[in-house]
Write a protein that holds these residues in place. Structure first.
Motif, PDB file in Angstrom:
ATOM      1  N   VAL A   1       0.803  -1.213   0.000  1.00 17.09           N
ATOM      2  CA  VAL A   1       0.000   0.000   0.000  1.00 17.09           C
ATOM      3  C   VAL A   1       0.841   1.270   0.000  1.00 17.09           C
ATOM      4  O   VAL A   1       1.591   1.519   0.922  1.00 17.09           O
ATOM      5  CB  VAL A   1      -0.948  -0.005   1.215  1.00 17.09           C
ATOM      6  CG1 VAL A   1      -1.813   1.229   1.241  1.00 17.09           C
ATOM      7  CG2 VAL A   1      -1.797  -1.254   1.202  1.00 17.09           C
TER       8      VAL A   1
ATOM      9  N   SER B   1      -6.157  -0.084   2.997  1.00 12.42           N
ATOM     10  CA  SER B   1      -5.757  -1.403   3.471  1.00 12.42           C
ATOM     11  C   SER B   1      -6.402  -2.517   2.655  1.00 12.42           C
ATOM     12  O   SER B   1      -6.120  -3.686   2.882  1.00 12.42           O
ATOM     13  CB  SER B   1      -6.109  -1.567   4.950  1.00 12.42           C
ATOM     14  OG  SER B   1      -7.501  -1.425   5.125  1.00 12.42           O
TER      15      SER B   1
ATOM     16  N   HIS C   1      -6.135  -4.448  -0.237  1.00 13.47           N
ATOM     17  CA  HIS C   1      -5.097  -4.741  -1.220  1.00 13.47           C
ATOM     18  C   HIS C   1      -5.659  -5.012  -2.609  1.00 13.47           C
ATOM     19  O   HIS C   1      -5.059  -4.627  -3.611  1.00 13.47           O
ATOM     20  CB  HIS C   1      -4.236  -5.915  -0.735  1.00 13.47           C
ATOM     21  CG  HIS C   1      -3.432  -5.580   0.464  1.00 13.47           C
ATOM     22  ND1 HIS C   1      -2.077  -5.702   0.513  1.00 13.47           N
ATOM     23  CD2 HIS C   1      -3.800  -5.090   1.677  1.00 13.47           C
ATOM     24  CE1 HIS C   1      -1.628  -5.322   1.690  1.00 13.47           C
ATOM     25  NE2 HIS C   1      -2.664  -4.955   2.416  1.00 13.47           N
TER      26      HIS C   1
END
Length: 139
Positions: free
Chosen positions: A24, A29, A31
């Motif tokens: 990231v 968060s 992905h």
């Protein structure tokens, strides 16, 4: 299949068979979302194949190629598309073994440099997507 007489370019798409992993750069968060953004926003990727060249046979090989993942309306389709020709070693490799990996990096968009991040740092988003290349019969 590919023409043996004339070198032809074929529109191909990568159908994702494996899970992609993204690091990231964004404050994100999720992905998978970061990976989708990278694929959609970039216009090139590094593609890895298994070489069919007589001097490099069965060794990994990498090439840069132009990609897109959108339709005529510039909407993301989720399918990575690119052109290959049998004049290039990558096209020959894919014809023999259609399993490939594509590497996308946020530095392709200069997001890391603009934030004073080293593109080699783990905080610069990147994703590797592996799958099988399939020929697209219509655009």
């Amino acid at each position: 299949m590919f023409s043996k007489i004339l070198p032809v370019a074929a529109l191909l798409a990568l159908y994702i068979n494996t899970v992609s992993a993204a690091v990231v750069t964004y404050k994100e968060s999720n992905h998978a979302l970061v990976a989708r953004r990278l694929v959609h926003q970039t216009n090139w990727a590094a593609i890895s194949t298994i070489s069919t060249h007589r001097k490099l046979k069965d060794y990994p090989m990498v090439q840069i190629l132009s990609i897109n993942d959108y339709d005529a309306k510039k909407q993301s389709t989720g399918r990575i598309q690119f052109l290959l020709t049998n004049l290039d070693f990558t096209g020959k490799d894919v014809k023999q073994n259609n399993k490939v990996s594509l590497l996308f990096n946020d530095e392709q968009l200069l997001h890391c440099s603009e934030q004073n991040l080293d593109p080699m740092e783990p905080t610069c988003a990147r994703t590797i997507i592996s799958g099988e290349v399939k020929r697209v019969l219509r655009i």
